[in-house]
Design a protein around this motif. Sequence first.
Motif, PDB file in Angstrom:
ATOM      1  N   LYS A   1       0.971  -1.159   0.034  1.00 30.13           N
ATOM      2  CA  LYS A   1      -0.060  -0.125  -0.109  1.00 30.13           C
ATOM      3  C   LYS A   1       0.835   1.215   0.093  1.00 30.13           C
ATOM      4  O   LYS A   1       1.702   1.450   0.907  1.00 30.13           O
ATOM      5  CB  LYS A   1      -0.869   0.171   0.968  1.00 30.13           C
ATOM      6  N   LYS A   2       0.575   2.245  -0.846  1.00 29.76           N
ATOM      7  CA  LYS A   2       1.219   3.395  -1.257  1.00 29.76           C
ATOM      8  C   LYS A   2       0.403   4.641  -1.043  1.00 29.76           C
ATOM      9  O   LYS A   2      -0.797   4.522  -1.672  1.00 29.76           O
ATOM     10  CB  LYS A   2       1.921   3.140  -2.429  1.00 29.76           C
ATOM     11  N   TYR A   3       0.683   5.553  -0.217  1.00 30.67           N
ATOM     12  CA  TYR A   3       0.006   6.868  -0.496  1.00 30.67           C
ATOM     13  C   TYR A   3       0.865   7.937  -1.226  1.00 30.67           C
ATOM     14  O   TYR A   3       1.746   8.490  -0.509  1.00 30.67           O
ATOM     15  CB  TYR A   3      -0.504   7.673   0.961  1.00 30.67           C
ATOM     16  N   GLY A   4       0.885   8.124  -2.807  1.00 30.18           N
ATOM     17  CA  GLY A   4       1.870   8.900  -3.264  1.00 30.18           C
ATOM     18  C   GLY A   4       2.938   8.155  -3.287  1.00 30.18           C
ATOM     19  O   GLY A   4       3.090   6.839  -3.783  1.00 30.18           O
ATOM     20  N   GLU A   5       3.909   8.750  -2.851  1.00 31.76           N
ATOM     21  CA  GLU A   5       5.553   7.972  -2.987  1.00 31.76           C
ATOM     22  C   GLU A   5       5.595   7.411  -1.742  1.00 31.76           C
ATOM     23  O   GLU A   5       6.873   6.668  -1.204  1.00 31.76           O
ATOM     24  CB  GLU A   5       6.416   9.265  -3.046  1.00 31.76           C
ATOM     25  N   THR A   6       4.712   7.531  -0.922  1.00 31.09           N
ATOM     26  CA  THR A   6       5.138   6.894   0.754  1.00 31.09           C
ATOM     27  C   THR A   6       4.576   5.791   0.727  1.00 31.09           C
ATOM     28  O   THR A   6       3.217   5.352   0.781  1.00 31.09           O
ATOM     29  CB  THR A   6       4.294   7.770   1.868  1.00 31.09           C
ATOM     30  N   GLN A   7       5.408   4.678   1.153  1.00 30.27           N
ATOM     31  CA  GLN A   7       4.844   3.066   1.114  1.00 30.27           C
ATOM     32  C   GLN A   7       4.608   2.970   2.643  1.00 30.27           C
ATOM     33  O   GLN A   7       5.393   3.051   3.604  1.00 30.27           O
ATOM     34  CB  GLN A   7       5.895   2.104   0.462  1.00 30.27           C
ATOM     35  N   VAL A   8       3.276   2.456   2.993  1.00 30.51           N
ATOM     36  CA  VAL A   8       3.011   2.187   4.450  1.00 30.51           C
ATOM     37  C   VAL A   8       2.870   0.638   4.564  1.00 30.51           C
ATOM     38  O   VAL A   8       3.033   0.158   5.711  1.00 30.51           O
ATOM     39  CB  VAL A   8       1.882   2.839   4.854  1.00 30.51           C
TER      40      VAL A   8
ATOM     41  N   GLU B   1      -9.819   0.392   1.590  1.00 26.91           N
ATOM     42  CA  GLU B   1      -8.733   1.218   1.167  1.00 26.91           C
ATOM     43  C   GLU B   1      -8.360   0.415  -0.099  1.00 26.91           C
ATOM     44  O   GLU B   1      -8.148  -1.070  -0.226  1.00 26.91           O
ATOM     45  CB  GLU B   1      -7.364   0.851   2.040  1.00 26.91           C
ATOM     46  N   GLU B   2      -7.801   0.885  -1.178  1.00 26.56           N
ATOM     47  CA  GLU B   2      -7.359   0.485  -2.302  1.00 26.56           C
ATOM     48  C   GLU B   2      -6.088  -0.085  -2.006  1.00 26.56           C
ATOM     49  O   GLU B   2      -4.935   0.228  -1.600  1.00 26.56           O
ATOM     50  CB  GLU B   2      -7.381   1.360  -3.588  1.00 26.56           C
TER      51      GLU B   2
ATOM     52  N   THR C   1      -2.565  -1.030  -3.482  1.00 32.75           N
ATOM     53  CA  THR C   1      -1.621  -0.533  -4.625  1.00 32.75           C
ATOM     54  C   THR C   1      -1.033  -1.626  -5.551  1.00 32.75           C
ATOM     55  O   THR C   1      -1.090  -1.654  -6.763  1.00 32.75           O
ATOM     56  CB  THR C   1      -0.418   0.050  -3.983  1.00 32.75           C
TER      57      THR C   1
ATOM     58  N   THR D   1      -4.919   0.023   8.379  1.00 29.09           N
ATOM     59  CA  THR D   1      -4.766   0.079   6.819  1.00 29.09           C
ATOM     60  C   THR D   1      -4.789  -1.425   6.425  1.00 29.09           C
ATOM     61  O   THR D   1      -5.661  -1.633   5.353  1.00 29.09           O
ATOM     62  CB  THR D   1      -3.349   0.771   6.574  1.00 29.09           C
TER      63      THR D   1
END
Length: 352
Positions: A11-18, A53-54, A56, A44
Motif C-alpha cells: 500500500k502506497k499513498y503517493g510516494e510513501t509506502q506504508v 482502502e485500495e 496498490t 490500513t
Amino acid sequence: MPGVTLKDVIKKYGETQVIHGVDLEINEGEFCVFVGPSGCGKSTLLRMIAGLEETTSGIINIADNDVTHEDPSQRGVAMVFQTYALYPHMTVGENMGFGLKMNGHPKAEIDAKVKEASRILKLDEYLNRKPKALSGGQRQRVAIGRAIVRDPDVFLFDEPLSNLDAELRVEMRVEIAHLHKEIGATMIYVTHDQVEAMTLADKIVVLRKGHIEQVGSPLHLYDDPDNKFVAGFIGSPAMNFVTGTMTDAGVEVPALSQTVPVTLTDRPSNGTQVTLGVRPQDMMVVDGGNLSVDLAEHLGGVSYIYLDAPSGERLVVEARENNRQSRGSNVGVSFDATKCMVFDAKTEQRIR
C-alpha cells in the motif's frame, strides 16, 4: 468458514509506502489479531481486506476468491468499528436488521436472524430499547450483532473496545471470545493492546512500520520471539533489556555487575556487543547490589519494583511476596540464566 490469504500486498499513498509486501495466511475459523504500535499499518491492512482502502499491488483472497479489486459489499466480510455508529431513532432490533432490510431481505428472515444474533449476544431483553438506553458495552454488542446477521465469511474488528472503560473492556473481551467459540467464524481483530491480543488470539501478527515482524500463537511469541521488538512488545510488563559483551564465561553485563552464563548454539565471538533480555516475572530482588529502587507499585497480589542501574538502564521486577522495598535503597537481582534471551546489538535479531 473461509480463510484469508494475502500475497505480496503493498500500500502506497503517493510516494510513501506504508505496507511493505505482506504475505499472510489466516486459516478457516481462526481468530487472528493484528497488533503493533500506532502507525505500524495494522488498521490500513484491515481496511484493505475490507475493501475500504485500495490495494496498490498484491493479491487478497477470501474463500479462495480473488477480491483484491472487488467492491466491499461483494467480499463477504462484515466490519465492527471503534465507534458504534448506531441509528439513535431505531430500536436495537431495527439497528441490527437495518442492513438486511435495505438489501431487500424478507421480514421473516430478518426477524429470525436478529433473534438468533440477540440470543448469541444476550440482547433479547434490549431489542425494543433505543441506543441511548444502553451502556457502552451493550451498544458495542449491538454493533457486533449487526455484523452477525449478515452471516459474513469473515468478521473484521477495528479496535472495537478502545472506547470502553477498563472493566467493560475485560467483559467484552470475554464476550468476543465466547462469540468466536460459538459461531466458529474466521475473525481478524486489530488492537494496539497486547493483552487483548494474548487473551483473544489463535494467531498473532506483530507489525512494525508496515512489515510483519513475526506470526505465531500467543505463547509461541512470548516464549520464542524472533527479535528484540517482538520480545519487548509481547508480555506485560515488557521484557527488561540490558547491554552486554560476549566473553568466555557468557554475557558480561555491567548494569548488573555480573556475567550471565548463557548457552547459545550460534555463539558470537568474544567482544561482540549484545543485548540481554529477561522478563520481570523471571527476576527476583535480592539484598546487596548496585541497583537503586526508583518506584514500587503494590497491586495487592503482585508488586512491580522499578530499578535504576548506574548505567542509566532501567529494570522492572515482578514480586509476588510481600516486598516492601523503599525508594532509594540499593538492591541486586537474581534470575535463572536459562530464562534469558540474547539479541544482536545491531540487528536486534535473536541469537539462539
